[in-house]
Design an enzyme around this catalytic site. Structure first.
Site, PDB file in Angstrom:
ATOM      1  N   HIS A  18       0.853  -1.206   0.000  1.00 51.71           N
ATOM      2  CA  HIS A  18       0.000   0.000   0.000  1.00 51.71           C
ATOM      3  C   HIS A  18       0.884   1.249   0.000  1.00 51.71           C
ATOM      4  O   HIS A  18       1.258   1.770   1.041  1.00 51.71           O
ATOM      5  CB  HIS A  18      -0.880  -0.029   1.256  1.00 51.71           C
ATOM      6  CG  HIS A  18      -2.007   0.956   1.225  1.00 51.71           C
ATOM      7  ND1 HIS A  18      -3.240   0.684   1.779  1.00 51.71           N
ATOM      8  CD2 HIS A  18      -2.101   2.207   0.723  1.00 51.71           C
ATOM      9  CE1 HIS A  18      -4.042   1.732   1.603  1.00 51.71           C
ATOM     10  NE2 HIS A  18      -3.363   2.668   0.980  1.00 51.71           N
ATOM     11  N   LEU A  27       2.424   6.703  -4.853  1.00 55.24           N
ATOM     12  CA  LEU A  27       3.621   7.272  -5.488  1.00 55.24           C
ATOM     13  C   LEU A  27       3.357   8.580  -6.236  1.00 55.24           C
ATOM     14  O   LEU A  27       4.287   9.260  -6.629  1.00 55.24           O
ATOM     15  CB  LEU A  27       4.269   6.248  -6.420  1.00 55.24           C
ATOM     16  CG  LEU A  27       4.913   5.054  -5.706  1.00 55.24           C
ATOM     17  CD1 LEU A  27       5.492   4.074  -6.710  1.00 55.24           C
ATOM     18  CD2 LEU A  27       5.981   5.506  -4.730  1.00 55.24           C
ATOM     19  N   ASN A  45      -4.750   5.843  -7.285  1.00 53.66           N
ATOM     20  CA  ASN A  45      -5.369   7.189  -7.287  1.00 53.66           C
ATOM     21  C   ASN A  45      -4.415   8.276  -7.770  1.00 53.66           C
ATOM     22  O   ASN A  45      -4.169   9.271  -7.105  1.00 53.66           O
ATOM     23  CB  ASN A  45      -5.945   7.532  -5.908  1.00 53.66           C
ATOM     24  CG  ASN A  45      -4.905   7.577  -4.808  1.00 53.66           C
ATOM     25  OD1 ASN A  45      -3.812   7.023  -4.945  1.00 53.66           O
ATOM     26  ND2 ASN A  45      -5.233   8.229  -3.717  1.00 53.66           N
ATOM     27  N   HIS A  73     -10.750  -0.166   0.755  1.00 55.91           N
ATOM     28  CA  HIS A  73     -10.631   0.944   1.700  1.00 55.91           C
ATOM     29  C   HIS A  73     -12.011   1.067   2.349  1.00 55.91           C
ATOM     30  O   HIS A  73     -12.950   1.589   1.752  1.00 55.91           O
ATOM     31  CB  HIS A  73     -10.244   2.213   0.921  1.00 55.91           C
ATOM     32  CG  HIS A  73     -10.298   3.482   1.714  1.00 55.91           C
ATOM     33  ND1 HIS A  73      -9.182   4.230   1.983  1.00 55.91           N
ATOM     34  CD2 HIS A  73     -11.340   4.141   2.279  1.00 55.91           C
ATOM     35  CE1 HIS A  73      -9.531   5.303   2.693  1.00 55.91           C
ATOM     36  NE2 HIS A  73     -10.830   5.276   2.876  1.00 55.91           N
ATOM     37  N   ASN A 109      -6.330   9.274   6.904  1.00 55.67           N
ATOM     38  CA  ASN A 109      -7.526   8.492   6.557  1.00 55.67           C
ATOM     39  C   ASN A 109      -7.119   7.032   6.377  1.00 55.67           C
ATOM     40  O   ASN A 109      -6.294   6.753   5.511  1.00 55.67           O
ATOM     41  CB  ASN A 109      -8.118   9.046   5.251  1.00 55.67           C
ATOM     42  CG  ASN A 109      -9.275   8.210   4.742  1.00 55.67           C
ATOM     43  OD1 ASN A 109      -9.538   7.111   5.225  1.00 55.67           O
ATOM     44  ND2 ASN A 109      -9.980   8.728   3.747  1.00 55.67           N
ATOM     45  N   ASP A 135       0.767   2.539   3.786  1.00 54.87           N
ATOM     46  CA  ASP A 135      -0.108   3.632   3.343  1.00 54.87           C
ATOM     47  C   ASP A 135       0.697   4.931   3.208  1.00 54.87           C
ATOM     48  O   ASP A 135       0.232   6.017   3.566  1.00 54.87           O
ATOM     49  CB  ASP A 135      -1.311   3.828   4.267  1.00 54.87           C
ATOM     50  CG  ASP A 135      -2.407   4.681   3.617  1.00 54.87           C
ATOM     51  OD1 ASP A 135      -2.280   5.024   2.417  1.00 54.87           O
ATOM     52  OD2 ASP A 135      -3.382   5.013   4.314  1.00 54.87           O
TER      53      ASP A 135
END
Ligand SMILES: [Zn+2]
Length: 421
Positions: free
Chosen positions: A53, A56, A87, A174, A273, A300
């Protein structure tokens, strides 16, 4: 180049010498003469760490991170494989974008960069993306996620789970019920009430986890839950595993150490988050990781420019960088507390994530014939985190100034020394 690593401590605690040549572990007797000797007395060897996770930011947000700067940050943290979340801009929802990211990783050549494909087009939550084309592409995508957003529609989630079964893929969710978390800023509880910030209830995470383990059971497909943060979530995963459901779960280093107490001074460096939770959640997450209910630690890693973090809490971006501190936080929270040993660390940060994502050359035994992906850690050394000395392009670490145990001294990727000397 060939290497002879002397007196290494293996994950199981035994001492051994390791020889590396032509990208692999070889028998010491077959080493050619010109090898470099590295003395490792007192140092711990681990299979190269694998992050499932990682954000980049390339393409689209290169001012925060690129594939190259993220790769450098990864190898400094001991990682030999990272998984680029979808994303970006454009979103990684086509074969073209995932191949672009994959090739940027190969061109950098410091570690494997495996793209994660979006579940839905443009992360819109409504239309499945080109999942099959991404799986068949040069990037051979096996992990799909709309991370940053929840795949909220249960029918889309069901179809996605069904689709990835064909090629042994996995959906990484998620878990954030969107209507329960609209405009949410931090964990819902006493502190959010004191601060006057809109809360984010644990049930918003747990409701999606509960729904999705049932969908995974129904479809007999593989589900992975990203960044678990609540004690209730750990209980649901434990129940699902006992029932034989194919679910795996991750926890981040920051959720193993920090609580929502850190929000008290309104410093948005702690805005993330899913949010930092309670001490009781931290205890449950550590117990879940120790007993294997939670399979892996994933960073993350979420780089953000200082403009988007040095501002008022309510408008600051969510997220923290994590690649360069992950292993140290795990040593501090899990090894120094006696909850895990280094065999467990190898399992949770390398072997299990490689298995979940089907990364074949990672998480392998450190023995003759394996590809030489490994990291070396001076576990007795301590260091003080300095955001200005990190390799990531962004400075948003919540651990700036923390003294942490465990210094990564060398990282080998495909038998090449990519960090250390
Ligand atoms: Zn996420």
């Amino acid at each position: 180049m060939s290497y002879f690593l002397k007196n290494a401590t293996l994950p199981n605690g035994t001492r051994a010498d390791l020889a590396i040549q032509d990208g692999q572990f070889v028998a010491a007797s077959t080493l050619t003469k010109d090898h470099q000797v590295i003395e490792l007395a007192g140092k711990q060897v681990l299979p190269g760490l694998v992050d499932l996770h990682t954000h980049l930011r390339e393409p689209g947000f290169e001012e925060s991170e690129t594939v190259a700067t993220g790769s450098l940050s990864a190898v400094r943290g001991g990682f030999t494989a990272i998984s680029a979340m979808a994303n970006t801009s454009p979103v990684a929802d086509t074969a073209g974008v995932v191949e672009q990211v994959y090739r940027l990783g190969q061109a950098t050549g410091l570690c494997d960069v495996f793209p994660i494909g979006a579940v839905t087009q443009g992360l819109n939550g409504q239309t499945l993306s080109e999942i099959g084309a991404m799986a068949d592409s040069a990037a051979r995508v096996r992990v799909f996620s709309d991370d940053g957003k929840c795949v909220f529609d249960p029918l889309i989630m069901r179809r996605a789970l069904e689709y990835v079964k064909k090629f042994d893929g996995v959906i990484a969710q998620h878990a954030q019920e969107p209507t329960l978390t609209q405009d949410s800023q931090m964990n819902e509880g006493e502190i959010s009430a004191q601060l006057g910030l809109k809360g984010w209830p644990a049930v918003a995470e747990e409701a999606i986890i509960a729904r999705d383990v049932l969908l995974a059971e129904h479809t007999k497909s593989r589900l992975h839950i990203c960044h678990l943060t609540t004690a209730g979530g750990v209980e649901i995963i434990r129940w699902a595993k006992a029932r034989g459901i194919q679910v795996t779960a991750e926890v981040t280093p920051h959720h193993l150490l920090l609580t929502d107490d850190y929000a008290k001074n309104y410093d948005p460096i702690f805005k993330v988050n899913p949010p930092l939770r309670l001490e009781s959640d931290v205890i449950a997450l550590r117990a879940g990781l120790a007993d294997g209910t939670i399979d892996i630690v994933a960073t993350d890693h979420a780089p953000h420019s200082s403009e988007s973090k040095d501002c008022e809490w309510s408008v600051a971006s969510f997220g923290m960088v994590g690649l360069e501190t992950a292993l140290s936080i795990v040593i501090k929270t899990m090894v120094e507390t006696g909850a895990m040993n280094y065999q467990d660390v190898a399992q949770r940060l390398s072997i299990a994530p490689a298995r979940i994502a089907r990364y074949e050359n990672h998480g392998q035994p450190l023995e003759v014939g394996s590809v030489a992906n490994l990291t070396i850690v001076d576990t007795a050394a301590k260091w003080i985190v300095d955001r200005d000395l990190m390799s990531t392009r962004s400075k948003n670490t919540p651990f700036h100034g923390f003294e942490l145990p465990g210094v990564v001294t060398h990282t080998f990727f495909n038998g090449k020394l990519v960090f250390g000397e």
